[in-house]
Design a protein around this motif. Structure first.
Motif, PDB file in Angstrom:
ATOM      1  N   UNK A  73       0.856  -1.183   0.000  1.00  0.00           N
ATOM      2  CA  UNK A  73       0.000   0.000   0.000  1.00  0.00           C
ATOM      3  C   UNK A  73       0.894   1.236   0.000  1.00  0.00           C
ATOM      4  N   UNK A  74       0.512   2.254  -0.785  1.00  0.00           N
ATOM      5  CA  UNK A  74       1.365   3.425  -0.974  1.00  0.00           C
ATOM      6  C   UNK A  74       0.520   4.699  -0.868  1.00  0.00           C
ATOM      7  N   UNK A  75       0.984   5.618  -0.045  1.00  0.00           N
ATOM      8  CA  UNK A  75       0.443   6.971  -0.065  1.00  0.00           C
ATOM      9  C   UNK A  75       1.135   7.735  -1.187  1.00  0.00           C
ATOM     10  N   UNK A  76       0.365   8.431  -2.008  1.00  0.00           N
ATOM     11  CA  UNK A  76       0.933   9.307  -3.035  1.00  0.00           C
ATOM     12  C   UNK A  76       0.722  10.735  -2.567  1.00  0.00           C
ATOM     13  N   UNK A  77       1.787  11.327  -2.020  1.00  0.00           N
ATOM     14  CA  UNK A  77       1.713  12.674  -1.457  1.00  0.00           C
ATOM     15  C   UNK A  77       1.893  13.709  -2.569  1.00  0.00           C
ATOM     16  N   UNK A 120      -2.699  20.872 -17.664  1.00  0.00           N
ATOM     17  CA  UNK A 120      -2.906  19.804 -16.674  1.00  0.00           C
ATOM     18  C   UNK A 120      -1.640  19.043 -16.302  1.00  0.00           C
ATOM     19  N   UNK A 121      -0.461  19.682 -16.407  1.00  0.00           N
ATOM     20  CA  UNK A 121       0.791  18.963 -16.195  1.00  0.00           C
ATOM     21  C   UNK A 121       0.829  18.271 -14.842  1.00  0.00           C
ATOM     22  N   UNK A 122       0.337  18.933 -13.804  1.00  0.00           N
ATOM     23  CA  UNK A 122       0.397  18.383 -12.446  1.00  0.00           C
ATOM     24  C   UNK A 122      -0.453  17.115 -12.333  1.00  0.00           C
ATOM     25  N   UNK A 123      -1.634  17.143 -12.930  1.00  0.00           N
ATOM     26  CA  UNK A 123      -2.515  15.976 -12.906  1.00  0.00           C
ATOM     27  C   UNK A 123      -1.914  14.840 -13.730  1.00  0.00           C
ATOM     28  N   UNK A 124      -1.379  15.180 -14.886  1.00  0.00           N
ATOM     29  CA  UNK A 124      -0.742  14.157 -15.726  1.00  0.00           C
ATOM     30  C   UNK A 124       0.399  13.482 -14.984  1.00  0.00           C
ATOM     31  N   UNK A 125       1.178  14.253 -14.221  1.00  0.00           N
ATOM     32  CA  UNK A 125       2.288  13.669 -13.479  1.00  0.00           C
ATOM     33  C   UNK A 125       1.792  12.726 -12.393  1.00  0.00           C
ATOM     34  N   UNK A 126       0.718  13.105 -11.706  1.00  0.00           N
ATOM     35  CA  UNK A 126       0.166  12.227 -10.671  1.00  0.00           C
ATOM     36  C   UNK A 126      -0.289  10.909 -11.279  1.00  0.00           C
ATOM     37  N   UNK A 142      -4.870   0.163  -3.954  1.00  0.00           N
ATOM     38  CA  UNK A 142      -3.990   0.238  -2.789  1.00  0.00           C
ATOM     39  C   UNK A 142      -3.122   1.487  -2.777  1.00  0.00           C
ATOM     40  N   UNK A 143      -3.388   2.414  -3.685  1.00  0.00           N
ATOM     41  CA  UNK A 143      -2.712   3.712  -3.714  1.00  0.00           C
ATOM     42  C   UNK A 143      -3.664   4.747  -3.132  1.00  0.00           C
ATOM     43  N   UNK A 144      -3.185   5.544  -2.173  1.00  0.00           N
ATOM     44  CA  UNK A 144      -4.018   6.545  -1.519  1.00  0.00           C
ATOM     45  C   UNK A 144      -3.471   7.927  -1.869  1.00  0.00           C
ATOM     46  N   UNK A 145      -4.087   8.640  -2.824  1.00  0.00           N
ATOM     47  CA  UNK A 145      -3.656  10.015  -3.073  1.00  0.00           C
ATOM     48  C   UNK A 145      -3.913  10.886  -1.841  1.00  0.00           C
ATOM     49  N   UNK A 146      -2.892  11.637  -1.452  1.00  0.00           N
ATOM     50  CA  UNK A 146      -2.978  12.537  -0.302  1.00  0.00           C
ATOM     51  C   UNK A 146      -2.528  13.912  -0.775  1.00  0.00           C
ATOM     52  N   UNK A 154      -5.080  18.395  -7.016  1.00  0.00           N
ATOM     53  CA  UNK A 154      -4.400  17.434  -7.889  1.00  0.00           C
ATOM     54  C   UNK A 154      -4.795  16.007  -7.515  1.00  0.00           C
ATOM     55  N   UNK A 155      -4.873  15.719  -6.222  1.00  0.00           N
ATOM     56  CA  UNK A 155      -5.246  14.381  -5.773  1.00  0.00           C
ATOM     57  C   UNK A 155      -6.640  14.008  -6.276  1.00  0.00           C
ATOM     58  N   UNK A 156      -7.597  14.917  -6.115  1.00  0.00           N
ATOM     59  CA  UNK A 156      -8.965  14.651  -6.551  1.00  0.00           C
ATOM     60  C   UNK A 156      -9.036  14.547  -8.074  1.00  0.00           C
ATOM     61  N   UNK A 157      -8.403  15.483  -8.770  1.00  0.00           N
ATOM     62  CA  UNK A 157      -8.500  15.521 -10.225  1.00  0.00           C
ATOM     63  C   UNK A 157      -7.789  14.343 -10.875  1.00  0.00           C
ATOM     64  N   UNK A 158      -6.731  13.839 -10.253  1.00  0.00           N
ATOM     65  CA  UNK A 158      -6.069  12.660 -10.826  1.00  0.00           C
ATOM     66  C   UNK A 158      -7.000  11.451 -10.790  1.00  0.00           C
ATOM     67  N   UNK A 159      -7.816  11.348  -9.735  1.00  0.00           N
ATOM     68  CA  UNK A 159      -8.794  10.257  -9.659  1.00  0.00           C
ATOM     69  C   UNK A 159      -9.892  10.461 -10.699  1.00  0.00           C
ATOM     70  N   UNK A 160     -10.354  11.701 -10.868  1.00  0.00           N
ATOM     71  CA  UNK A 160     -11.342  11.986 -11.906  1.00  0.00           C
ATOM     72  C   UNK A 160     -10.789  11.649 -13.290  1.00  0.00           C
ATOM     73  N   UNK A 161      -9.492  11.918 -13.501  1.00  0.00           N
ATOM     74  CA  UNK A 161      -8.849  11.600 -14.778  1.00  0.00           C
ATOM     75  C   UNK A 161      -8.816  10.095 -15.006  1.00  0.00           C
ATOM     76  N   UNK A 162      -8.512   9.333 -13.968  1.00  0.00           N
ATOM     77  CA  UNK A 162      -8.541   7.872 -14.089  1.00  0.00           C
ATOM     78  C   UNK A 162      -9.947   7.400 -14.446  1.00  0.00           C
TER      79      UNK A 162
END
Length: 298
Positions: A73-77, A120-126, A142-146, A154-162
């Motif tokens: 399990x990994x936190x993505x800070x 959207x560079x920041x979201x693309x990187x996440x 098992x990845x938790x964006x924080x 960025x954390x929320x938008x990366x999930x929306x992008x997925x």
């Protein structure tokens, strides 16, 4: 200007920054980035945590490795700093406290910064980091964006992008003092001006201009998650203080997510500064917030 007196490590450092910015109104962005590296000064060094520089999916950053951590399990800070400031170094100790308490590892991403790299560079990187972790055998669930402040967006938008791509989603997302409103309309920016030592509407607008200099619409849900459809969104944790200027972003986010059926935990404290968990190890309220987030993640 705040009428309260600095009373904790974070309000002291924010007050110092405010004085420097007022004394040097033409401060360059490069110098501002150097100043914001000082953010980590309010966080104690967590014990029994190692750090390793790495690049994941083309994105540099720092691995945070608590002893005996669960590596499945990994936190993505995703650090705060208005999309233009902050780094893995400014946030590695905060990530260390949270990863240690949660019992997992964490990758603190040095996503590209605006205005050199606008949305959207920041979201693309996440998303690129998530792809790289998948390739290493870590399932997205098992990845938790924080994310704190702009990092929460960025954390929320990366999930929306997925979700846009029909991808598997994380099961949990953690936000601290989220900054989401790219229209800069939050009413608590004024009503909490006397108790917030960092945030001003003018400062927010400067970062918005940097982030959206490519011409993005401030109502695009990936730019401004307050316009997002949260149907099917993961469990969402929101931590904030009711005396910070961006408090309205937290309450509006909770209302928007709940309206679409998302499971939301809104944890509100009183009298703390923006991203107050940064004071982990030096302030009881910050340690309590870290403990509560870790319990929620487990």
């Amino acid at each position: 200007m705040p009428t309260a007196q600095p009373s904790d490590p974070l309000s002291v450092i924010y007050s110092q920054w405010d004085q420097e910015f007022a004394a040097h109104p033409e401060m360059s962005l490069g110098l501002m980035r150097w100043v914001f590296e000082d953010w980590q000064r309010v966080t104690s060094e967590p014990s029994n945590v190692r750090y390793r520089e790495s690049t994941e999916g083309g994105v540099p950053g720092i691995w945070v490795l608590p002893d005996d951590a669960d590596r499945s399990r990994v936190l993505l800070e995703l650090h705060g700093g208005g999309f233009a400031l902050g780094s893995s170094n400014s946030h590695r100790k905060l990530a260390g406290h949270l990863a240690k308490k949660t019992g997992v590892t964490c990758f603190v991403a040095d996503f590209r910064l605006a205005p050199e790299h606008p949305f959207p560079a920041q979201i693309d990187d996440a998303v690129s980091v998530i792809d790289a972790l998948n390739e290493q055998g870590v399932a997205t669930k098992n990845i938790i964006p924080v994310g704190d402040s702009a990092g929460a967006s960025i954390a929320i938008s990366s999930v929306l992008k997925l979700r846009e791509g029909g991808r598997e989603l994380p099961e949990q997302v953690v936000t601290m003092s989220p900054w989401l409103d790219m229209e800069n309309t939050g009413e608590t920016i004024e009503t909490n001006a006397d108790t917030d030592f960092l945030i001003t509407r003018e400062g927010l607008q400067g970062n918005i201009d940097r982030y959206l200099c490519g011409g993005a619409d401030p109502r695009d849900p990936l730019v401004n998650p307050l316009y997002a459809d949260f149907t099917g969104f993961p469990r969402l944790y929101i931590c904030a203080s009711d005396t910070e200027s961006l408090y309205a972003d937290s309450t509006r986010l909770a209302a928007q997510a709940e309206a679409h059926g998302a499971e939301v935990t809104l944890s509100i404290v009183h009298g703390q500064q923006h991203v107050f968990p940064m004071q982990a190890g030096n302030l009881a309220a910050a340690d309590q917030a870290i403990a509560e987030i870790a319990d929620w993640c487990r």
